[in-house]
Motif scaffolding. Sequence first.
Motif, PDB file in Angstrom:
ATOM      1  N   PRO A 166     -32.385   3.363   7.276  1.00  0.00           N
ATOM      2  CA  PRO A 166     -31.698   4.577   6.944  1.00  0.00           C
ATOM      3  C   PRO A 166     -30.273   4.796   7.858  1.00  0.00           C
ATOM      4  N   GLY A 167     -29.238   5.096   6.827  1.00  0.00           N
ATOM      5  CA  GLY A 167     -28.250   5.164   7.320  1.00  0.00           C
ATOM      6  C   GLY A 167     -27.794   3.585   7.098  1.00  0.00           C
ATOM      7  N   GLU A 168     -28.611   2.766   6.446  1.00  0.00           N
ATOM      8  CA  GLU A 168     -27.312   1.812   5.914  1.00  0.00           C
ATOM      9  C   GLU A 168     -26.698   1.785   4.305  1.00  0.00           C
ATOM     10  N   THR A 169     -26.410   0.799   3.600  1.00  0.00           N
ATOM     11  CA  THR A 169     -26.074   1.216   2.261  1.00  0.00           C
ATOM     12  C   THR A 169     -26.287  -0.198   2.125  1.00  0.00           C
ATOM     13  N   LEU A 170     -26.688  -0.520   0.747  1.00  0.00           N
ATOM     14  CA  LEU A 170     -26.972  -1.167  -0.643  1.00  0.00           C
ATOM     15  C   LEU A 170     -25.585  -1.867  -0.133  1.00  0.00           C
ATOM     16  N   LYS A 190     -12.415 -16.172  -7.508  1.00  0.00           N
ATOM     17  CA  LYS A 190     -11.994 -15.063  -8.728  1.00  0.00           C
ATOM     18  C   LYS A 190     -13.008 -14.075  -7.351  1.00  0.00           C
ATOM     19  N   LEU A 191     -13.904 -14.825  -6.268  1.00  0.00           N
ATOM     20  CA  LEU A 191     -14.338 -13.801  -5.316  1.00  0.00           C
ATOM     21  C   LEU A 191     -13.810 -13.172  -4.034  1.00  0.00           C
ATOM     22  N   ALA A 192     -14.073 -11.752  -4.204  1.00  0.00           N
ATOM     23  CA  ALA A 192     -13.714 -11.701  -2.454  1.00  0.00           C
ATOM     24  C   ALA A 192     -15.207 -11.389  -1.541  1.00  0.00           C
ATOM     25  N   PRO A 193     -14.655 -11.669  -0.689  1.00  0.00           N
ATOM     26  CA  PRO A 193     -16.107 -12.107   0.642  1.00  0.00           C
ATOM     27  C   PRO A 193     -17.065 -10.600  -0.224  1.00  0.00           C
ATOM     28  N   GLY A 194     -17.793 -10.772   0.594  1.00  0.00           N
ATOM     29  CA  GLY A 194     -19.548  -9.815  -0.199  1.00  0.00           C
ATOM     30  C   GLY A 194     -19.438  -9.862  -1.361  1.00  0.00           C
ATOM     31  N   GLN A 195     -18.889 -10.537  -2.359  1.00  0.00           N
ATOM     32  CA  GLN A 195     -19.523 -10.972  -3.554  1.00  0.00           C
ATOM     33  C   GLN A 195     -19.826 -11.729  -3.784  1.00  0.00           C
ATOM     34  N   GLY A 196     -20.613 -12.043  -5.427  1.00  0.00           N
ATOM     35  CA  GLY A 196     -21.569 -13.618  -5.159  1.00  0.00           C
ATOM     36  C   GLY A 196     -21.343 -13.667  -7.066  1.00  0.00           C
ATOM     37  N   GLN A 197     -21.756 -14.485  -7.616  1.00  0.00           N
ATOM     38  CA  GLN A 197     -21.931 -14.790  -8.945  1.00  0.00           C
ATOM     39  C   GLN A 197     -22.662 -15.383  -9.287  1.00  0.00           C
ATOM     40  N   ASP A 250     -28.384 -27.553 -11.361  1.00  0.00           N
ATOM     41  CA  ASP A 250     -29.595 -26.409 -11.057  1.00  0.00           C
ATOM     42  C   ASP A 250     -28.681 -25.387 -11.513  1.00  0.00           C
ATOM     43  N   ASP A 251     -28.963 -24.239 -11.381  1.00  0.00           N
ATOM     44  CA  ASP A 251     -28.682 -23.036 -11.038  1.00  0.00           C
ATOM     45  C   ASP A 251     -28.812 -22.611  -9.692  1.00  0.00           C
ATOM     46  N   LEU A 252     -28.415 -21.777  -9.526  1.00  0.00           N
ATOM     47  CA  LEU A 252     -27.897 -21.105  -8.481  1.00  0.00           C
ATOM     48  C   LEU A 252     -27.121 -20.008  -8.267  1.00  0.00           C
ATOM     49  N   ILE A 253     -26.884 -18.732  -6.925  1.00  0.00           N
ATOM     50  CA  ILE A 253     -26.381 -17.739  -6.756  1.00  0.00           C
ATOM     51  C   ILE A 253     -25.244 -18.108  -5.950  1.00  0.00           C
ATOM     52  N   ALA A 254     -23.854 -17.926  -5.606  1.00  0.00           N
ATOM     53  CA  ALA A 254     -23.154 -18.306  -4.494  1.00  0.00           C
ATOM     54  C   ALA A 254     -22.880 -16.864  -4.344  1.00  0.00           C
ATOM     55  N   TYR A 255     -22.289 -16.793  -2.721  1.00  0.00           N
ATOM     56  CA  TYR A 255     -21.961 -15.630  -2.174  1.00  0.00           C
ATOM     57  C   TYR A 255     -21.070 -15.768  -1.230  1.00  0.00           C
ATOM     58  N   ARG A 256     -20.033 -15.616  -1.639  1.00  0.00           N
ATOM     59  CA  ARG A 256     -19.290 -15.297  -0.079  1.00  0.00           C
ATOM     60  C   ARG A 256     -19.057 -14.521   0.716  1.00  0.00           C
ATOM     61  N   LEU A 257     -20.043 -14.908   1.860  1.00  0.00           N
ATOM     62  CA  LEU A 257     -19.942 -14.570   3.162  1.00  0.00           C
ATOM     63  C   LEU A 257     -18.348 -13.798   3.579  1.00  0.00           C
ATOM     64  N   SER A 258     -17.498 -14.740   4.021  1.00  0.00           N
ATOM     65  CA  SER A 258     -16.265 -14.222   4.927  1.00  0.00           C
ATOM     66  C   SER A 258     -15.355 -15.307   3.959  1.00  0.00           C
ATOM     67  N   ILE A 270     -23.371  -9.257  -1.120  1.00  0.00           N
ATOM     68  CA  ILE A 270     -23.996  -9.285  -0.209  1.00  0.00           C
ATOM     69  C   ILE A 270     -23.204  -8.162   1.414  1.00  0.00           C
ATOM     70  N   SER A 271     -24.639  -7.972   1.912  1.00  0.00           N
ATOM     71  CA  SER A 271     -24.453  -7.514   3.279  1.00  0.00           C
ATOM     72  C   SER A 271     -25.834  -8.080   4.201  1.00  0.00           C
ATOM     73  N   LYS A 272     -24.747  -7.781   5.380  1.00  0.00           N
ATOM     74  CA  LYS A 272     -26.012  -8.128   6.089  1.00  0.00           C
ATOM     75  C   LYS A 272     -26.295  -7.021   7.002  1.00  0.00           C
ATOM     76  N   THR A 273     -27.247  -6.446   7.513  1.00  0.00           N
ATOM     77  CA  THR A 273     -28.519  -5.289   7.962  1.00  0.00           C
ATOM     78  C   THR A 273     -27.262  -5.245   9.333  1.00  0.00           C
ATOM     79  N   ALA A 274     -27.580  -3.968   9.986  1.00  0.00           N
ATOM     80  CA  ALA A 274     -28.084  -4.301  11.006  1.00  0.00           C
ATOM     81  C   ALA A 274     -28.026  -5.233  12.500  1.00  0.00           C
ATOM     82  N   SER A 275     -29.480  -5.744  12.410  1.00  0.00           N
ATOM     83  CA  SER A 275     -30.214  -6.288  13.133  1.00  0.00           C
ATOM     84  C   SER A 275     -29.770  -7.840  12.972  1.00  0.00           C
ATOM     85  N   GLY A 276     -28.837  -8.044  11.551  1.00  0.00           N
ATOM     86  CA  GLY A 276     -28.457  -9.502  10.860  1.00  0.00           C
ATOM     87  C   GLY A 276     -29.037  -9.870   9.802  1.00  0.00           C
ATOM     88  N   ASP A 277     -30.450  -9.187   8.945  1.00  0.00           N
ATOM     89  CA  ASP A 277     -30.935  -9.873   8.097  1.00  0.00           C
ATOM     90  C   ASP A 277     -29.958  -9.986   6.620  1.00  0.00           C
TER      91      ASP A 277
END
Length: 358
Positions: free
Chosen positions: A163-167, A79-86, A99-107, A173-180
């Motif tokens: 600055p200039g980047e968006t949460l 049910k998740l699109a890339p960029g979403q987690g649950q 275990d309980d965990l969070i799964a994030y669809r990167l792509s 989930i997303s990546k910063t300009a430096s890849g973090d």
Amino acid sequence: MSETVLHSPLEAAHLALGAKLIPFGGWAMPVQYSSILTEHAAVREKAGVFDISHMGQVFVSGEGHIAWLDTLLTNNLSKLAPGQGQYTIMLNQSGGVIDDLIAYRLSESETLLVINASMIPEDVAWMGKHLAPGVTLRNESAAWAGLAVQGPDAAAIFAKLFPGETLPPRNGISKTASGDIVCRTGYTGEDGYEFFCPAENGIAAFEKFIAAGATPCGLGARDTLRLEMCYPLNGNDLSPERSPIEAGLGFFCDLEKPDFIGRETLASQKASGAESKLTAIELTEKGPPPRPHYPVLSADGETLGELSSGVLSPTLGKGIAMAYLPAAHAKPGTPLLIDIRGRRFSAVTVRKPFLKKA
């Protein structure tokens, strides 16, 4: 024979700040820097930064990896699109929690699993045992440092440092300009995010967040913050002997999925009702802080169980706890007694969470 203790890539920074380190999940981690009350208040009122480098990062990829994860986890990743987690849960064959965990669809082709520190070897072994053809696991837990920045000022701190980047949006989930990696999730009940960077950059990132206004916080404040919200702690409130239905986590179990490990037990418990429930309990008189394993008794003195978690709530100023109780004693408003080192203190069951956010 002594067990091997793992060390955070941020440990030198913790020691430089005067943190007290304790064993946790096989790691030496800071329990506090100044005081639990100060660190707790910083997160509720401004912002705090926690070292979560002990958490595991497992990348799952390959054609069909989502369908495979949906046979292994209780929630529905399809049910998740890339960029979403649950939030989701990994169960054993009997429906107990591994275990309980969070799964994030990167792509479309890759998903990140953030798992509990003490469960990294067991989770990876369990997934490897059930691995489907064409699906690949990469356990990169040792390669990443993790920081959780939490509190009302967390977003402003991100804007100052990036600055200039968006949460990403909540649970995204997303990546910063430096890849973090930045995940808009947390374990405190406050807005915030979890930030993952290469382990060698961890201390620099930690110091930047502190310089930008975040208070360094330890495991002690993390425990009081999460328990005020009734967030379960694996190993205390979750175990292989308890199911998500008993733990009150049925919302994160999609029984519309045709099959996943443990589904049969959950379906049966949902149909017939769980015999015991993880229940929120407040002390109604002053007393020492409630702690795990303290006995819970009915008003008539019958032993019903024991506390799985317990603290003195800094925000509410009273003892709060959780325990698995027989369903007949779990209804809100039920009077109880808590045995604290041989003395009985009055308590009552209440609705979750303890702290009602506006």
